[in-house]
Design a protein around this motif. Structure first.
Motif, PDB file in Angstrom:
ATOM      1  N   LYS A   8       0.827  -1.205   0.000  1.00  0.00           N
ATOM      2  CA  LYS A   8       0.000   0.000   0.000  1.00  0.00           C
ATOM      3  C   LYS A   8       0.856   1.248   0.000  1.00  0.00           C
ATOM      4  O   LYS A   8       0.577   2.206  -0.710  1.00  0.00           O
ATOM      5  N   ARG A  64      -8.519  -2.740  -4.667  1.00  0.00           N
ATOM      6  CA  ARG A  64      -8.427  -4.203  -4.632  1.00  0.00           C
ATOM      7  C   ARG A  64      -7.671  -4.677  -3.395  1.00  0.00           C
ATOM      8  O   ARG A  64      -8.037  -5.674  -2.785  1.00  0.00           O
ATOM      9  N   ASN A  66      -7.558  -3.152  -0.527  1.00  0.00           N
ATOM     10  CA  ASN A  66      -8.452  -2.955   0.612  1.00  0.00           C
ATOM     11  C   ASN A  66      -9.513  -4.046   0.678  1.00  0.00           C
ATOM     12  O   ASN A  66      -9.887  -4.492   1.745  1.00  0.00           O
ATOM     13  N   GLN A  67     -10.004  -4.484  -0.476  1.00  0.00           N
ATOM     14  CA  GLN A  67     -11.008  -5.543  -0.511  1.00  0.00           C
ATOM     15  C   GLN A  67     -10.408  -6.889  -0.124  1.00  0.00           C
ATOM     16  O   GLN A  67     -11.070  -7.719   0.511  1.00  0.00           O
ATOM     17  N   ASP A  68      -9.145  -7.114  -0.501  1.00  0.00           N
ATOM     18  CA  ASP A  68      -8.482  -8.394  -0.218  1.00  0.00           C
ATOM     19  C   ASP A  68      -7.889  -8.451   1.175  1.00  0.00           C
ATOM     20  O   ASP A  68      -7.337  -9.459   1.575  1.00  0.00           O
ATOM     21  N   GLY A  69      -7.940  -7.374   1.907  1.00  0.00           N
ATOM     22  CA  GLY A  69      -7.441  -7.393   3.275  1.00  0.00           C
ATOM     23  C   GLY A  69      -6.059  -6.838   3.451  1.00  0.00           C
ATOM     24  O   GLY A  69      -5.403  -7.079   4.447  1.00  0.00           O
ATOM     25  N   GLY A  70      -5.561  -6.117   2.504  1.00  0.00           N
ATOM     26  CA  GLY A  70      -4.266  -5.457   2.682  1.00  0.00           C
ATOM     27  C   GLY A  70      -3.310  -5.738   1.562  1.00  0.00           C
ATOM     28  O   GLY A  70      -3.562  -6.551   0.684  1.00  0.00           O
ATOM     29  N   PRO A  73       2.250  -8.466   2.794  1.00  0.00           N
ATOM     30  CA  PRO A  73       2.598  -8.512   4.222  1.00  0.00           C
ATOM     31  C   PRO A  73       4.079  -8.247   4.438  1.00  0.00           C
ATOM     32  O   PRO A  73       4.918  -8.617   3.635  1.00  0.00           O
TER      33      PRO A  73
END
Length: 75
Positions: A8, A64, A66-70, A73
């Motif tokens: 991000k 996308r 944000n929708q996928d959870g981040g 990692p």
């Protein structure tokens, strides 16, 4: 060819650098209009369209993430 996912933060930096480039395009537009140089004006308009498209693609990528959870990692 595999697309490497961005974080991000990397995506936000890409958007910021694209928007920073928009200042140069605005200057180019002003100069082209003042000098009535239609070729430079067309170049500036095409550059502005490229920046807008790039920012739109990056914004879609952020949505996308944000929708996928981040994003990617951290280690």
């Amino acid at each position: 060819m595999s697309k490497k996912p961005k974080s991000k933060v990397g995506t936000y930096l890409s958007i910021g650098s694209s928007l920073f480039g928009a200042f140069g395009v605005v200057r180019q537009l002003r100069e082209a209009r003042e000098e009535q140089d239609s070729l430079r004006l067309v170049d500036a308009v095409v550059s502005a369209a490229a920046i807008a498209t790039g920012v739109a693609l990056l914004a879609r990528e952020l949505r996308r993430m944000n929708q996928d959870g981040g994003g990617v990692p951290g280690d």
